[in-house]
Each structure stands twice: as C-alpha cells, then as structure tokens.
Design an enzyme around this catalytic site. Structure first.
Site, PDB file in Angstrom:
ATOM      1  CG  HIS A 214      31.221  52.352  43.305  1.00 27.98           C
ATOM      2  ND1 HIS A 214      30.174  52.179  44.181  1.00 27.98           N
ATOM      3  CD2 HIS A 214      31.932  51.198  43.338  1.00 27.98           C
ATOM      4  CE1 HIS A 214      30.241  50.974  44.717  1.00 27.98           C
ATOM      5  NE2 HIS A 214      31.297  50.361  44.233  1.00 27.98           N
TER       6      HIS A 214
ATOM      7  CD  GLN B 175      38.253  43.992  45.967  1.00 26.36           C
ATOM      8  OE1 GLN B 175      37.396  43.156  46.233  1.00 26.36           O
ATOM      9  NE2 GLN B 175      37.942  45.192  45.507  1.00 26.36           N
TER      10      GLN B 175
HETATM   11  O1  PAF Z   1      35.187  45.601  45.100  1.00 22.33           O
HETATM   12  C1  PAF Z   1      34.248  45.073  44.465  1.00 22.33           C
HETATM   13  O2  PAF Z   1      33.206  45.676  44.250  1.00 22.33           O
HETATM   14  C2  PAF Z   1      34.395  43.648  43.960  1.00 22.33           C
HETATM   15  O3  PAF Z   1      35.080  42.859  44.865  1.00 22.33           O
HETATM   16  C3  PAF Z   1      35.032  43.549  42.559  1.00 22.33           C
HETATM   17  C4  PAF Z   1      36.469  44.063  42.559  1.00 22.33           C
HETATM   18  C5  PAF Z   1      34.205  44.379  41.579  1.00 22.33           C
HETATM   19  C6  PAF Z   1      35.041  42.106  42.087  1.00 22.33           C
HETATM   20  O4  PAF Z   1      33.758  41.586  42.035  1.00 22.33           O
END
Ligand code: PAF
Length: 287
Positions: free
Chosen positions: A38, A158
């Site tokens: 992150h 995703q």
């Molecule tokens: O990747 C994540 O942490 C989640 O899937 C997201 C994109 C924040 C959506 O809740």
C-alpha cells in the site's frame, strides 16, 4: 499534518475547494491493514505528482462472502494513518458502514456488475466478490470525483474489473496499475500474510516460484496452456505448506480467456491456500 475524515460531506468539503484552486487528487483505495505494498501506491500517487494524496480505509462488507470471516479482518486505523502519512498521504477517508451504505450492507439497492473479466478465476471461486468491489469503488469514484486512482497489480483481475468499469461508465478517473511489492523471498505483500505462521510465510514463496516456472515454460518455447498449468501445479503440489490450489492459470490479460496456442501478452495467475490464508499472485509473460 494528515487529516482524517469519516463523512462523505467532510471529504467533499475538502476536495471541492482544493480542486477549484488547481489541486490534483490521487486516490488510493484500501481496506486498511496497510503494508509496504500500500505504501508504494501512496508514494506513487505523491510522486505523480498529486497535490492531495487521499487514502481510503474501508473494510467493504459487500466483497466478503457469508462464509468469509469479515469480523476477523484486521483493523488498525491508528497504524494505517501513521503508515499512510509516512508514505506521503495527506488525507484519509475512513467511513463507517452506515456512512457508505445507509440502507445497511444487506440492504444495498444498487450494485455494479462488470461482465466477462469478472467471471473467471477469482470471480468463479468467490461469487459476488467482484460485484462488491466494483460497487464500492464506483461509489468511492463518485464521492471523490475526477482523480488518478492507484491500484496494485497483485490483484490483477480486480485491476482489470476496475479499468473495465471505469471505461464502460465513462468515469472521469485515470486508473494506474502499480507493480507488486514482494518480500525478500518473493512472497507478494498482502494484508492476509499476517494470518501466516513464520514457517508458512517462508513456504508461501512457493507461489512466486510456481509462477516463474510457468513463465519459464513459455520462455523455453511451449505455447500450450496445459504445459504452463502443469509446470505451476507440479511446484505447488510438491509444497508441504500449500493446502489447496483454487487455480493456476494462464490468460490473455485483456479478456481473461485462455488463448490456445499461447500468443502475445499473457498473465499467469495463482490462488492457493496456505494455512489460514488464501493467497493470490500473478506475473506477466509474452509468447
Ligand atoms: O484491494 C482492495 O483492498 C479492495 O478490494 C478495494 C479496491 C479497496 C475495494 O474495497
């Protein structure tokens, strides 16, 4: 000093005047339990450069199956704020479930479903998961407005779902995919790694080794998805820490179909269970 807001109104009250005076907004959506992966997204947003670097922290109930342990998902807002600030975030949005879903998570009336790219692999193994992701991300995009949004390639499918949604719905958002951050042994950084014991964490690097073995099969000249799958499975099946494998697959990264013969840009993806954690990872390849 980083600012933390919990309401949509408070967030808009900061973003709207900032944008009107020329600020650019970088958005890093997260579910908290922040780690170095992150941090790399937040740093990328700051370096873009975006003048407002907004990290959202929201454990989205819509993307968990009833059998998933939503209540046990790691939560540590204080730690997240500190890490986000060190990485370059200037603003945190950490709403409650009621703020995001006033009718309750079970009473949500509008949801977003992205066809084709959300159907195979994770979509097949976690029914409804990508609808939950697309719905919350669409909502965040709508709350935040025009921005650059940063997502990790670790969640490669995703990322494809979000890019497809944003393009199909003409959202004024530039989606930026950022490389996976790995531990020294190759294990992809994930909030779920904290469920692993020390020996599982060491052993889980086998997932990355299996992906590399799949890629080497292509580099050595095979154009058969069967060979690539078999190379990955042989490594995973020999590992004492891998309890089960949901998939070890090679796909076209644009369509998520399996090309036969393998040709052009490819993505190799694995989902496997190690101890209490279900881990996913992927690498690119070219045939
Ligand atoms: O990747 C994540 O942490 C989640 O899937 C997201 C994109 C924040 C959506 O809740």
């Amino acid at each position: 000093m980083i600012e933390v807001v919990a309401s949509i109104a408070a967030l808009r009250a900061i973003l709207e005047p900032a944008r009107a005076s020329g600020a650019t907004v970088g958005l890093v959506p997260t579910m908290g339990a922040l780690h170095a992966g992150h941090a790399s997204l937040i740093t990328a947003a700051a370096a873009a450069p975006c003048s407002v670097v907004l990290t959202t922290v929201f454990v989205n109930p819509l993307q968990f199956a009833p059998t998933d342990d939503l209540a046990a998902y790691p939560r540590d807002l204080g730690g997240d704020v500190a890490l986000a600030e060190r990485a370059g975030a200037t603003l945190i949005f950490a709403p409650t479930v009621v703020e995001m879903y006033p009718t309750g998570a079970a009473g949500v009336r509008t949801s977003v479903r992205v066809g084709v790219v959300s159907e195979s692999l994770e979509g097949a193994h976690r029914p409804g998961h990508f609808d939950g992701v697309a719905t919350v991300v669409a909502k965040l995009f709508s709350i935040v407005g025009p921005c650059r949004a940063f997502f990790g390639e670790k969640d490669f499918q995703q990322l494809a779902v979000i890019k497809t949604m944003s393009a199909d719905l003409s959202m004024p958002i530039e989606i930026i995919g950022c490389p996976t951050v790995r531990e020294l042994n190759g294990l992809a950084m994930s909030s779920r790694n904290r469920y692993l014991t020390d020996s599982e964490r060491t052993g889980a690097a086998v997932i990355y080794r299996a992906l590399q073995a799949g890629r080497e099969t292509i580099e050595r000249g095979s154009r058969s998805a069967f060979d690539v799958r078999a190379a990955m499975r042989a490594i995973l099946d020999a590992s004492p820490v891998v309890a089960s494998v949901d998939y070890a697959e090679v796909v076209d990264p644009a369509t998520f179909a399996v090309p036969e013969p393998l040709e052009g840009k490819l993505r190799l993806l694995i989902a496997a269970r190690v101890g209490k954690a279900r881990l996913i990872d992927n690498v690119g390849a070219f045939a």
